[in-house]
Design a protein around this motif. Structure first.
Motif, short mmCIF file in Angstrom:
data_model
loop_
_atom_site.label_atom_id
_atom_site.label_comp_id
_atom_site.label_asym_id
_atom_site.label_seq_id
_atom_site.Cartn_x
_atom_site.Cartn_y
_atom_site.Cartn_z
N GLU A 111 1.13 3.80 -4.26
CA GLU A 111 1.78 4.06 -2.71
C GLU A 111 1.94 5.26 -2.28
OE1 GLU A 111 4.07 -0.15 -2.73
OE2 GLU A 111 5.18 1.64 -2.99
N ASN A 112 2.11 6.41 -3.14
CA ASN A 112 2.47 7.62 -2.70
C ASN A 112 1.26 8.57 -2.61
OD1 ASN A 112 5.20 7.17 -2.87
ND2 ASN A 112 5.10 7.25 -5.28
N CYS A 113 0.13 7.93 -2.66
CA CYS A 113 -0.97 8.93 -2.67
C CYS A 113 -1.60 9.05 -1.20
CB CYS A 113 -2.42 8.25 -3.48
SG CYS A 113 -3.08 6.98 -3.00
N TRP A 114 -1.09 8.43 -0.25
CA TRP A 114 -1.30 8.35 1.15
C TRP A 114 -0.37 9.20 2.03
CZ3 TRP A 114 -5.69 5.63 2.37
CH2 TRP A 114 -6.43 4.83 1.52
N THR A 115 -0.82 9.88 2.83
CA THR A 115 -0.01 10.51 3.90
C THR A 115 0.10 9.42 5.04
OG1 THR A 115 -1.66 11.61 5.22
CG2 THR A 115 -1.04 12.90 3.32
N GLU A 165 -4.86 5.67 9.30
CA GLU A 165 -6.31 5.44 9.42
C GLU A 165 -6.87 4.47 8.53
OE1 GLU A 165 -8.60 6.88 11.50
OE2 GLU A 165 -6.52 7.80 12.57
N CYS A 166 -6.39 4.40 7.42
CA CYS A 166 -6.82 3.43 6.52
C CYS A 166 -6.58 1.85 6.98
CB CYS A 166 -6.24 3.42 5.30
SG CYS A 166 -6.45 2.11 3.82
N MET A 167 -5.40 1.63 7.85
CA MET A 167 -5.10 0.36 8.19
C MET A 167 -5.73 0.06 9.37
SD MET A 167 -0.80 0.24 7.77
CE MET A 167 -0.78 -1.31 8.19
N LEU A 168 -6.26 1.23 10.17
CA LEU A 168 -6.98 0.90 11.37
C LEU A 168 -8.57 0.65 11.00
CD1 LEU A 168 -5.86 3.86 13.84
CD2 LEU A 168 -5.40 1.25 14.14
N ILE A 190 -18.41 -8.52 -3.30
CA ILE A 190 -17.92 -7.27 -3.88
C ILE A 190 -18.66 -6.15 -2.73
CG2 ILE A 190 -19.43 -5.71 -5.20
CD1 ILE A 190 -19.45 -7.98 -7.45
N GLY A 191 -19.70 -6.70 -1.83
CA GLY A 191 -19.98 -5.86 -0.74
C GLY A 191 -18.96 -5.58 0.14
N ILE A 192 -18.20 -6.74 0.49
CA ILE A 192 -17.01 -6.38 1.56
C ILE A 192 -15.94 -5.35 0.75
CG2 ILE A 192 -15.15 -7.76 2.57
CD1 ILE A 192 -17.15 -10.00 3.00
N ALA A 193 -15.71 -5.63 -0.24
CA ALA A 193 -14.49 -4.93 -1.08
C ALA A 193 -15.09 -3.46 -1.16
CB ALA A 193 -14.44 -5.37 -2.60
N ALA A 194 -16.24 -3.55 -1.48
CA ALA A 194 -16.74 -1.70 -1.36
C ALA A 194 -16.57 -1.00 -0.04
CB ALA A 194 -18.04 -1.93 -1.87
N ARG A 195 -16.39 -1.63 1.09
CA ARG A 195 -16.28 -1.22 2.29
C ARG A 195 -14.75 -1.00 2.54
NH1 ARG A 195 -18.40 -5.07 6.47
NH2 ARG A 195 -17.67 -3.55 8.07
N LEU A 196 -13.90 -1.56 1.90
CA LEU A 196 -12.42 -1.43 2.31
C LEU A 196 -11.93 0.08 1.58
CD1 LEU A 196 -11.19 -4.78 0.92
CD2 LEU A 196 -11.78 -4.11 3.33
N PRO A 197 -11.30 0.94 2.64
CA PRO A 197 -10.94 2.29 2.28
C PRO A 197 -10.16 2.39 1.11
CG PRO A 197 -10.66 1.61 4.64
CD PRO A 197 -10.85 0.24 4.09
N PRO A 198 -8.97 1.42 0.79
CA PRO A 198 -8.37 1.50 -0.36
C PRO A 198 -9.15 1.52 -1.76
CG PRO A 198 -7.36 -0.10 0.98
CD PRO A 198 -8.56 0.02 1.65
N LEU A 229 -9.48 5.16 -3.28
CA LEU A 229 -8.55 5.68 -4.01
C LEU A 229 -7.78 4.82 -5.03
CD1 LEU A 229 -6.67 7.89 -0.97
CD2 LEU A 229 -8.09 8.67 -2.87
N GLY A 230 -7.87 3.70 -5.00
CA GLY A 230 -7.41 2.61 -5.79
C GLY A 230 -8.38 1.44 -6.34
N THR A 231 -7.69 0.43 -6.42
CA THR A 231 -8.67 -0.73 -6.92
C THR A 231 -8.66 -1.82 -5.92
OG1 THR A 231 -8.04 -0.14 -9.14
CG2 THR A 231 -8.76 -2.23 -8.93
N VAL A 232 -9.64 -2.45 -5.99
CA VAL A 232 -9.88 -3.78 -5.27
C VAL A 232 -10.16 -4.95 -6.34
CG1 VAL A 232 -10.88 -5.14 -3.38
CG2 VAL A 232 -10.49 -2.63 -2.89
N GLU A 233 -9.06 -5.44 -6.41
CA GLU A 233 -9.51 -6.83 -7.49
C GLU A 233 -10.34 -8.00 -6.81
OE1 GLU A 233 -6.95 -9.53 -10.51
OE2 GLU A 233 -6.19 -8.10 -10.15
#
Length: 133
Positions: free
Chosen positions: A11-15, A21-24, A90-98, A101-105
């Motif tokens: 949670e602390n890795c984002w300004t 921007e990630c949410m948008l 997997i293709g959708i998860a790979a497009r997500l900004p997080p 910097l993190g993990t998409v399970e």
């Protein structure tokens, strides 16, 4: 097939600006999936510091503030999608900004039994065993 994409990260890795921007960008992807009929639900979560954990032990509720486990990455949001297969998820998860910097399970949803069909089958079986006069 339905999949849940669980978004984990520090949670602390984002300004504040990066989080916005990630949410948008994530909302744009969610809107696109919605238009394609593939999005069931998606939302970010409040900070893990707002979490409440519940455990039932020996019939008693144990309620604690905070998450269940101490980890370096926290659950920050989710997408619930309905797509053709794991490759598409997997293709959708790979497009997500997080994912940068993190993990998409990516987890498939376990299909629930059809209670209506089970009840109908049970009723039909009981009617078959009832003697006719």
């Amino acid at each position: 097939m339905k999949y849940m994409l669980l978004i984990y990260g520090d949670e602390n890795c984002w300004t504040d600006d990066e989080r916005r921007e990630c949410m948008l960008e994530s909302m744009t992807i969610a809107d696109e999936l919605q238009q394609q009929g593939k999005l069931i639900s998606a939302d970010p979560l409040h900070s893990v510091t707002t979490a409440t954990s519940l455990r039932i032990r020996n019939g008693q509720k144990q309620i604690t503030d905070g998450p269940f486990a101490e980890t370096t990455e926290q659950l920050g949001g989710y997408y619930l999608i309905d797509v053709d297969d794991l490759d598409e998820a997997i293709g959708i998860a790979a497009r997500l900004p997080p994912a940068k910097l993190g993990t998409v399970e990516i987890r498939p949803l376990f299909p629930k039994p059809d209670a209506t069909a089970d009840a109908t089958a049970t009723n039909n079986r009981s009617n078959e065993t009832t003697p006719q006069s």
